[in-house]
Design an enzyme around this catalytic site. Structure first.
Site, PDB file in Angstrom:
ATOM      1  N   GLU A 605       0.788  -1.419   0.002  1.00 57.95           N
ATOM      2  CA  GLU A 605      -0.073   0.100   0.047  1.00 57.95           C
ATOM      3  C   GLU A 605       0.820   1.177  -0.230  1.00 57.95           C
ATOM      4  O   GLU A 605       0.530   2.213  -0.666  1.00 57.95           O
ATOM      5  CB  GLU A 605      -0.887  -0.169   1.304  1.00 57.95           C
ATOM      6  N   LYS A 681       4.875   4.907  -9.499  1.00 60.19           N
ATOM      7  CA  LYS A 681       3.672   4.815  -8.775  1.00 60.19           C
ATOM      8  C   LYS A 681       2.431   4.625  -9.763  1.00 60.19           C
ATOM      9  O   LYS A 681       1.465   3.737  -9.283  1.00 60.19           O
ATOM     10  CB  LYS A 681       3.530   5.956  -8.141  1.00 60.19           C
TER      11      LYS A 681
END
Ligand code: ADP
Ligand code: ASP
Ligand code: MG
Length: 814
Positions: A605, A681
């Site tokens: 996460e 990302k």
């Protein structure tokens, strides 16, 4: 009348023998007592060792003999400080004959089972004499009676069968004739009808006590040992095990047969029909309740009462198409084993009759194989069956409980719990009575298996997570602090018991399988062993703990390269390190596959937006059937910080420096400023959305100058930022003139991803993004016009640590 038996530890030192004497003394006030004693703890093993050394012509046997001698002399001197000549002479005589026996074995180079029984009998002969004399020296009325004169057996040396008729007669006659309040008897030892010394098998003192108890039909048999009863499982292997208050005879028999050493399996037999309760008590803690074994609690309702294990098992498999439908194979197989006096511990047969699997003691495997191969010589030659297959290094674990038959799903729970922890099951056996479900597994997995089954059936309310953290810099340190602070809450509210078992930085590493004390982790780590990535992995593998989680708080490529190894061991991986998930697509896919195959969670996460629940939300959208159409995001807390603080009254390089000092950038700020970090990302989000994409496919229009991009070191990079200040001021002025804010934006549209600096007009959701915040807008089939927006602090040690923590808890809640 009561029979009390005291085991090796209970009579293992003068101090413990004094405890025993106190216990006997208090009992004798109310009752007549027969006390059966074992050899002093460890002596039987030492006698056998000395015997085997002597047999192998190793003169070292006398060293072992001297140890045996000293142990006994030390005990007697401490127990009876002013021992009279006679006592010392008797002991010296016994020791002398023992020495002669060993010398004889040394000379003739032979140790038969018959001689072995003669040898081991010295353990109990010595201990019982010492205890009886110690009692007499305290003025207590105690008499020694040699059990060899009472217990009569056949000549099955080392594990003789009792002739109950003669034995019962002897016992009854003797105890009728004596008026002694306390009689001390050696356990384990007996005599054959032909007058030779025999023994009742290792651990047999319990059996002696049961034989005496049954012959005299006493009201209770007490087994005094070094633990407070029969535990839910072996307390040496499972710290959370606890004593079982009540057991039926059948349950006790199954547990002991399957390895609960606290009770020698044949012990139950003599007392069962007479319904004489067996009470297991702790000599070191006489007040604790202990375990009562009787027929009075058969229906306690609890399905699983205990779990036990037997190690050193070999599995023999007899298979071949020629076995199908042909009678007599099993008969011949078992006859062969019986002729060789090999005990069969477990049997399973496939319903096709194509194979039979049997579990036996490892040490019998060679004899069994050659005997069976000889029996089936013809069939093997005709290719009807294969030569027997032997697998060693295995163990049996067994769930025991009378009431399992009345509950569904016990075996399902058992096997799924083992499976989740990557424990491979080699064979399964479940008796028709369903008092026992057993599985054969690798011996190496026993501790883990017992712990996870114990957790499943006896501690259902708490789940233990064993965490190994590598990288204890800024973020790692915060994570440990957060865990320390939340431990109590996790245990009480979420029923998660979180142990940090291993820690490592680049210099040292430290482990404690009970969980490190988090108040002193820094000192412990400093004193730890030399760190290595492979060493860390190897130690986690060796510890082989259930629910193990490896937490990567580094930015290290080598560490990321080891994830497949961790996952293959069913060790979960939690990472803030982005390298693995943004590496080539094949590797990302491999990690996902391994995670599924080995049931090892892989959570990352914090790879995007630090502690913000971005990946989790994305996963939930997809799992519930939604489809991502577009992602618009500001994903770099560092770049947001830089562009929020950069204006015509600051300089670009100073702002970048400040971001680095405050920990908002990677150690090398070029990774952030070049856009590589943001590209990684959006790549991860694209992949998690279901796209097959690699980093090269992401369009990256850099706002840096060519000179900035070509620098070779961080220092040079700063220098080039200073020289190019005008370039950055120009970017600022352009945005300013259009009343726009500079934001570094990542986007995914129609399967294409790009990153780059954009001028964001007023009114846009990105316009007011402050400080080091991140924002992600998910446009999906369910959110076509108004996107789902996640916004908040997207960088910083505390939020990143809490994101890692949340991933660990996610695993705990699974
Ligand atoms: P003694 O010398 O008193 O006969 P043993 O060593 O034979 O004692 O048996 C006691 C030991 O049995 C305990 O110390 C413990 O390590 C082991 N043990 C194995 N399984 C169990 C169990 N389920 N409950 C209690 N003890 C067990
Ligand atoms: N001394 C024997 C053994 O160690 C018997 C016993 O302790 O029960 O096996
Ligand atoms: Mg024992």
């Amino acid at each position: 009348m009561k029979v009390l038996k005291f085991g090796g530890t209970s009579v293992g030192s003068a101090k413990n023998i004094n405890n025993v004497i106190d216990i006997l003394n208090s009992y004798a006030e109310k009752d007549t007592i027969i006390c059966v004693v074992s050899a002093v703890g460890g002596i039987t093993d030492k006698l056998l060792l000395a015997g085997s050394l002597a047999k192998n012509k190793d003169a070292g046997f006398s060293k072992t003999f001297n140890t045996i001698k000293e142990i006994h002399l030390d005990i007697i001197k401490e127990l009876i400080p002013f021992s009279n000549e006679t006592i010392l002479n008797v002991i010296s005589d016994k020791l002398e004959t023992l020495n002669s026996l060993l010398e004889g074995i040394y000379l003739i180079n032979e140790l038969s089972q018959k001689t072995s029984d003669k040898l081991t009998s010295y353990g109990e002969l010595l201990s019982s004499y010492i205890i009886a004399e110690a009692m007499k020296s305290r003025g207590l009325s105690a008499e020694l009676k040699n059990s060899q004169e009472l217990i009569i057996t056949n000549s099955n040396f080392t594990k003789a069968d009792v002739d109950y008729k003669q034995t019962n007669k002897n016992i009854r006659e003797y105890f009728k004739s004596t008026k002694q309040k306390i009689t001390i008897c050696p356990g384990f030892i007996s005599h054959s009808k032909t007058g030779e010394q025999t023994t009742l098998g290792r651990g047999g003192s319990d059996f002696t006590a049961a034989i005496v108890a049954a012959a005299l039909k006493v009201e209770q048999l007490e087994i005094w040992t070094d633990v407070s009863g029969m535990f839910t499982t072996n307390p040496k292997l499972v710290k959370q095990a606890y004593p079982i208050e009540k057991l039926s005879y059948q349950e006790a028999m199954e547990l002991s047969h399957f390895g609960a050493k606290v009770l020698y399996p044949p012990t139950v037999q003599p007392v069962l029909d007479l319904n004489i309760p067996i009470h297991i008590k702790n000599t070191l803690d006489p007040e604790s309740v202990g375990t009562i074994i009787s027929n009075n609690h058969i229906n306690s309702g609890i399905p699983v009462k205990g779990i036990s294990n037997i190690n050193n098992i070999a599995l023999l498999t007899l298979q071949g198409s020629g076995m199908i439908g042909i009678p007599g194979f099993s008969k011949r197989l078992f006859e062969t084993l019986s002729q060789e006096k090999i005990n069969v511990i477990l049997i399973t047969q496939a319903s096709s009759e194509h194979s039979i699997c049997i579990g036996i003691d490892d040490k019998d495997a060679d004899v069994a194989k050659s005997a069976i191969d000889t029996t089936f010589e013809n069939e093997i030659a005709l290719n009807k069956i294969d030569p027997i297959i032997v697998e060693a290094g295995l163990s049996i674990i067994a769930l025991i409980g009378d009431n399992m038959k009345n509950h569904q799903g016990i075996s399902g729970k058992m096997f799924s719990s083992l499976g989740k922890n990557n424990i491979n099951i080699r064979a399964i056996a479940q008796g028709a009575s369903e008092k026992n479900i057993s599985a054969v597994i690798l011996q190496n997995d026993v501790k883990k298996a017992l712990n996870c089954l114990h957790e499943q059936f006896f501690e259902i309310k708490t789940k233990q997570l064993n965490v190994f953290i590598t990288g204890v810099g800024n973020v790692g340190e915060r994570l440990i602090e957060q865990i320390k602070q939340q431990k109590k809450y996790l245990k009480e509210q979420l029923k998660i018991s979180l142990h940090v078992v291993g820690l490592s930085n680049s210099r040292t590493m430290v482990f404690d399988d009970d969980g490190l004390d988090l108040n002193t982790w820094k000192e412990q780590l400093q004193k730890g062993e030399k760190a290595s990535l492979q060493g860390f992995l190897a130690q986690i593998k060796t510890l082989n703990l259930r629910n193990s989680i490896f937490v990567d708080v580094t930015a290290n490529e080598e560490v990321a390269g080891l994830y497949p190894e961790y996952l293959r061991q069913s060790i979960g991986v939690v990472a803030c390190n982005k390298i693995a998930c943004s590496s080539n697509y094949e590797n990302y896919k491999l990690l996902k596959r391994l995670s599924l195959k080995y049931n090892a969670p892989l959570l990352f996460e914090t790879n995007v937006g630090a502690g913000l629940p971005i990946i989790d939300t994305l996963n939930n959208l997809i799992a519930s059937g939604d489809k991502i159409t577009s992602i618009q995001a500001v994903l770099s807390g560092s770049l947001n910080f830089v562009f929020n603080n950069f204006n015509n009254s600051t300089t670009f390089h100073e702002v970048v420096k400040q971001a680095q000092v405050e920990g908002y950038t990677e150690p090398d700020p070029r990774i952030d400023l070049s856009g590589v970090d943001v590209a990684r990302k959006i790549l991860i989000l694209a992949r998690e959305s279901g796209l097959e994409m690699d980093l090269e496919a992401i369009e990256n229009t850099s706002f840096l100058t060519k000179a900035n991009l070509e620098t070779k070191s961080v220092d040079d990079f700063y220098k080039s930022l200073i020289s190019d200040e005008a370039h950055f001021q120009k970017l600022y002025a352009s945005a300013q003139s259009k009343n726009c804010q500079l934001k570094y934006v990542a986007q995914l549209n129609n399967g294409k991803a790009s990153v780059g600096l954009q001028e964001i007009p007023e009114g846009h959701p990105f316009y007011n993004l402050e400080g080091k915040d991140n924002i992600v807008m998910f446009y999906t089939q369910r959110y076509p016009e108004q996107p789902m927006i996640i916004k908040g602090a997207g960088a910083g040690a505390d939020v990143t640590a809490s994101g890692l923590f949340a991933d660990i808890i996610r695993i705990g809640n699974k």
